[in-house]
Design a protein around this motif. Structure first.
Motif, PDB file in Angstrom:
ATOM      1  N   TYR A 176      48.007  95.415 -12.473  1.00  0.00           N
ATOM      2  CA  TYR A 176      47.358  94.063 -12.178  1.00  0.00           C
ATOM      3  C   TYR A 176      48.357  92.868 -12.648  1.00  0.00           C
ATOM      4  O   TYR A 176      48.888  93.061 -13.559  1.00  0.00           O
ATOM      5  CB  TYR A 176      45.996  93.876 -12.651  1.00  0.00           C
ATOM      6  CG  TYR A 176      45.162  94.666 -12.122  1.00  0.00           C
ATOM      7  CD1 TYR A 176      44.520  94.531 -10.925  1.00  0.00           C
ATOM      8  CD2 TYR A 176      44.951  96.094 -12.760  1.00  0.00           C
ATOM      9  CE1 TYR A 176      43.911  95.707 -10.510  1.00  0.00           C
ATOM     10  CE2 TYR A 176      43.968  97.179 -12.016  1.00  0.00           C
ATOM     11  CZ  TYR A 176      43.433  96.806 -10.795  1.00  0.00           C
ATOM     12  OH  TYR A 176      42.593  97.669 -10.445  1.00  0.00           O
ATOM     13  N   SER A 213      43.229 103.167 -14.089  1.00  0.00           N
ATOM     14  CA  SER A 213      43.518 102.238 -12.893  1.00  0.00           C
ATOM     15  C   SER A 213      44.738 102.933 -12.219  1.00  0.00           C
ATOM     16  O   SER A 213      45.724 103.387 -12.731  1.00  0.00           O
ATOM     17  CB  SER A 213      43.757 100.877 -13.128  1.00  0.00           C
ATOM     18  OG  SER A 213      44.520 100.846 -14.089  1.00  0.00           O
ATOM     19  N   THR A 243      47.422  89.988 -13.858  1.00  0.00           N
ATOM     20  CA  THR A 243      47.071  89.300 -15.003  1.00  0.00           C
ATOM     21  C   THR A 243      46.206  90.059 -15.683  1.00  0.00           C
ATOM     22  O   THR A 243      45.410  90.946 -15.027  1.00  0.00           O
ATOM     23  CB  THR A 243      46.448  87.724 -14.473  1.00  0.00           C
ATOM     24  OG1 THR A 243      45.087  88.216 -13.763  1.00  0.00           O
ATOM     25  CG2 THR A 243      47.146  87.064 -13.477  1.00  0.00           C
ATOM     26  N   ASN A 291      42.677  89.621 -14.161  1.00  0.00           N
ATOM     27  CA  ASN A 291      42.469  90.736 -12.992  1.00  0.00           C
ATOM     28  C   ASN A 291      42.146  92.125 -13.243  1.00  0.00           C
ATOM     29  O   ASN A 291      41.151  92.758 -12.638  1.00  0.00           O
ATOM     30  CB  ASN A 291      43.397  90.644 -11.818  1.00  0.00           C
ATOM     31  CG  ASN A 291      43.687  89.484 -11.160  1.00  0.00           C
ATOM     32  OD1 ASN A 291      42.696  88.820 -11.275  1.00  0.00           O
ATOM     33  ND2 ASN A 291      44.733  89.207 -10.530  1.00  0.00           N
ATOM     34  N   ALA A 292      42.770  92.712 -14.424  1.00  0.00           N
ATOM     35  CA  ALA A 292      42.535  93.931 -14.893  1.00  0.00           C
ATOM     36  C   ALA A 292      41.243  93.932 -15.329  1.00  0.00           C
ATOM     37  O   ALA A 292      40.602  95.036 -15.242  1.00  0.00           O
ATOM     38  CB  ALA A 292      43.715  94.424 -15.851  1.00  0.00           C
ATOM     39  N   GLN A 293      40.803  93.127 -16.246  1.00  0.00           N
ATOM     40  CA  GLN A 293      39.619  93.159 -16.772  1.00  0.00           C
ATOM     41  C   GLN A 293      38.473  93.110 -15.958  1.00  0.00           C
ATOM     42  O   GLN A 293      37.386  93.848 -15.830  1.00  0.00           O
ATOM     43  CB  GLN A 293      39.334  91.679 -17.694  1.00  0.00           C
ATOM     44  CG  GLN A 293      38.012  91.707 -18.558  1.00  0.00           C
ATOM     45  CD  GLN A 293      38.004  92.659 -19.489  1.00  0.00           C
ATOM     46  OE1 GLN A 293      38.871  93.021 -20.024  1.00  0.00           O
ATOM     47  NE2 GLN A 293      36.647  93.459 -19.720  1.00  0.00           N
ATOM     48  N   SER A 294      38.399  92.426 -14.799  1.00  0.00           N
ATOM     49  CA  SER A 294      37.670  92.401 -13.624  1.00  0.00           C
ATOM     50  C   SER A 294      37.427  93.831 -13.011  1.00  0.00           C
ATOM     51  O   SER A 294      36.279  94.208 -12.603  1.00  0.00           O
ATOM     52  CB  SER A 294      37.898  91.139 -12.791  1.00  0.00           C
ATOM     53  OG  SER A 294      37.192  91.173 -11.526  1.00  0.00           O
ATOM     54  N   ALA A 295      38.592  94.326 -12.776  1.00  0.00           N
ATOM     55  CA  ALA A 295      38.657  95.679 -12.032  1.00  0.00           C
ATOM     56  C   ALA A 295      38.180  96.668 -12.985  1.00  0.00           C
ATOM     57  O   ALA A 295      37.216  97.686 -12.489  1.00  0.00           O
ATOM     58  CB  ALA A 295      40.292  96.031 -11.794  1.00  0.00           C
ATOM     59  N   MET A 337      40.227  91.924  -3.936  1.00  0.00           N
ATOM     60  CA  MET A 337      40.809  92.815  -4.813  1.00  0.00           C
ATOM     61  C   MET A 337      40.425  94.402  -4.504  1.00  0.00           C
ATOM     62  O   MET A 337      39.526  94.600  -4.187  1.00  0.00           O
ATOM     63  CB  MET A 337      40.444  92.464  -6.103  1.00  0.00           C
ATOM     64  CG  MET A 337      40.820  93.337  -7.200  1.00  0.00           C
ATOM     65  SD  MET A 337      40.337  93.148  -8.965  1.00  0.00           S
ATOM     66  CE  MET A 337      39.643  91.458  -8.890  1.00  0.00           C
TER      67      MET A 337
END
Length: 72
Positions: free
Chosen positions: A50, A46, A52, A55-59, A1
């Motif tokens: 993203y 950001s 999903t 994915n946004a939460q992880s980033a 990512m």
């Protein structure tokens, strides 16, 4: 990512309220930034959108860890 950011801290205050970084959604996808309950979106941290929320939460979590490391 790929993790990319605007590089400037999001505003932490709006309308007398403390704003926290959170995952938000737009027509383009998920992103993270700050949101004011009275004004709506305040800042987008950001660069990327993203596909999903996960994915946004992880980033966002990686972004927060990076910022914390810079303070130490």
């Amino acid at each position: 990512m790929r993790l990319t950011y605007f590089g400037t801290p999001a505003p932490t205050q709006c309308c007398g309220k403390t704003l926290k970084l959170r995952v938000l959604k737009s027509a383009a996808g998920f992103y993270f930034g700050t949101w004011c309950p009275e004004c709506g979106p305040v800042a987008r941290e950001s660069v990327d959108y993203y596909a999903t929320e996960a994915n946004a939460q992880s980033a966002m979590e990686s972004y927060e860890q990076y910022n914390m490391a810079q303070l130490n």
